[in-house]
Design an enzyme around this catalytic site. Structure first.
Site, mmCIF file in Angstrom:
data_model
loop_
_atom_site.group_PDB
_atom_site.id
_atom_site.type_symbol
_atom_site.label_atom_id
_atom_site.label_comp_id
_atom_site.label_asym_id
_atom_site.label_seq_id
_atom_site.Cartn_x
_atom_site.Cartn_y
_atom_site.Cartn_z
ATOM 1 N N GLU A 17 38.316 31.289 -15.282
ATOM 2 C CA GLU A 17 38.712 31.990 -16.499
ATOM 3 C C GLU A 17 39.036 33.421 -16.089
ATOM 4 O O GLU A 17 39.177 33.697 -14.896
ATOM 5 C CB GLU A 17 37.582 31.922 -17.537
ATOM 6 N N ARG A 48 42.323 18.566 -8.352
ATOM 7 C CA ARG A 48 42.698 17.727 -9.507
ATOM 8 C C ARG A 48 44.154 17.831 -9.927
ATOM 9 O O ARG A 48 44.557 17.195 -10.895
ATOM 10 C CB ARG A 48 41.780 18.040 -10.686
ATOM 11 N N ARG A 94 35.440 19.984 -26.447
ATOM 12 C CA ARG A 94 34.860 20.802 -25.390
ATOM 13 C C ARG A 94 33.346 20.732 -25.460
ATOM 14 O O ARG A 94 32.776 20.829 -26.559
ATOM 15 C CB ARG A 94 35.251 22.285 -25.565
ATOM 16 N N ARG A 116 43.107 33.751 -40.028
ATOM 17 C CA ARG A 116 43.201 32.290 -39.956
ATOM 18 C C ARG A 116 41.903 31.698 -40.449
ATOM 19 O O ARG A 116 40.901 32.390 -40.552
ATOM 20 C CB ARG A 116 43.433 31.819 -38.513
ATOM 21 N N LYS A 126 44.926 34.105 -17.811
ATOM 22 C CA LYS A 126 44.415 33.362 -16.655
ATOM 23 C C LYS A 126 45.507 33.137 -15.617
ATOM 24 O O LYS A 126 45.360 32.311 -14.715
ATOM 25 C CB LYS A 126 43.847 32.008 -17.104
#
Length: 291
Positions: free
Chosen positions: A3, A113, A262, A152, A59
């Site tokens: 991150e 990955r 998550r 929001r 990132k």
DNA sequence: AGCTACTCCTGGTAGC
DNA sequence: TGCTACCAGGAGTAGC
């Protein structure tokens, strides 16, 4: 998983070693690692280009090439790593892309990955235009964050993970921030008070700064700095990965929930689940009459 | 608008 | 030992 603090650490180690170098060749071992154009187009832009500057946005690791050469962006996603290596140093089996540089060295991108990306663009706005502000920038005042979050109506967890709202946070630092702020990840953003937002603002900046000082977090075999050191911030986790263990603040056993697909770590005492909003009279009245 | 589900990937590990 | 099943997850996308 890298991150903001981990990416910042990588940039600080890699940038000084590649700035001023000229790219001599492109060696692509996994086609999908490279994006932003055809391989031929990208190769034309890269070969002969000089890396003017390396820095971080969200990132992304950014290598500015200048002018029509554009920029090369690297996203490590889960398991990506960057190395600057000399001619006698071997790459691993996970090498996906390698740039030959002047003076015989090369910039290797390895990724177990294969989620990571090396993306070429002529103008970084193509990629960065949609990103929210950097959490450590002066631009992100309490007022600015308050406006972004309360305009929001979303759960805090997916909202803070959304790179268009605030850029650079991932699963670990969102869980740590919400724990430190005493807020439940399922709380909806439109009900945040100004004081809630001020706590999020202060905590996210404090935690990110501290994590950068620690060179990020390493809790499994994956993230290491390019120099091979593990980060140290995992020793300071108060929430992430601590499910089943006592809260360091109140002793309650932490729990792990799944929110927005998550893994999410919560202290049920320090982060009380918000009561469900009562349906307003208007809505109930409208819903009530059954024909 | 915002939610869930799914995709991309592979190493590690739990369970048998 | 060796097999299968499942898990981790950033970001993009599809469908509701």
């Amino acid at each position: 998983m890298p991150e903001l603090p981990e990416v910042e650490t990588v940039v600080r180690q890699i940038a000084p070693r590649v700035e001023g170098r000229t790219i001599r060749s492109l060696d692509l071992r996994w086609a999908r690692t490279l994006s932003g154009g055809s391989r031929a187009t990208i190769e034309r832009a890269l070969v002969g280009a000089r890396i003017r500057r390396g820095h971080r946005r969200a990132k992304w690791i950014v290598f500015e090439l200048g002018g029509e050469r554009g920029a090369l962006l690297v996203h490590l996603r889960m398991t990506g790593r960057l190395f600057v290596r000399g001619p006698k140093e071997a790459s691993s089996d996970y090498l996906r892309l390698s740039l030959g540089l002047s003076r015989g060295e090369r910039l290797d991108f390895e990724d177990v990955r294969k989620f990571g990306r090396v993306h070429w663009c002529r103008d970084t706005d193509e990629v960065f235009g949609a990103l929210g502000p950097e959490p450590l920038s002066d631009e992100l005042t309490v007022d600015a964050l308050y406006a972004r979050l309360t305009s929001r109506r979303r759960m805090l967890k997916p909202l803070l993970l959304d790179q268009t709202v605030i850029a650079g946070l991932g699963n670990i630092y969102v869980d740590e921030t919400l724990f430190a702020s005493g807020l439940h990840p399922m709380q909806t953003s439109d009900r945040l008070t100004r004081d809630d937002v001020a706590r999020i603002h202060d905590n996210v900046r404090r935690i990110l700064r501290r994590a950068i000082e620690c060179q990020g977090s390493s809790f499994d075999v994956f993230y290491r700095t390019p120099e091979g050191q593990p980060g140290r911030f995992q020793d300071e986790f108060l929430a992430y990965g601590r499910d089943g263990r006592p809260c360091r603040r109140c002793g309650t056993e932490l729990v792990k929930l799944t929110i927005a697909q998550r893994g999410t770590h919560v202290c049920p005492t320090c982060q009380p689940k918000p009561r469900r909003r009562r349906a307003s009279k208007k809505r109930s009245a409208r819903r009530a009459p059954a024909r």
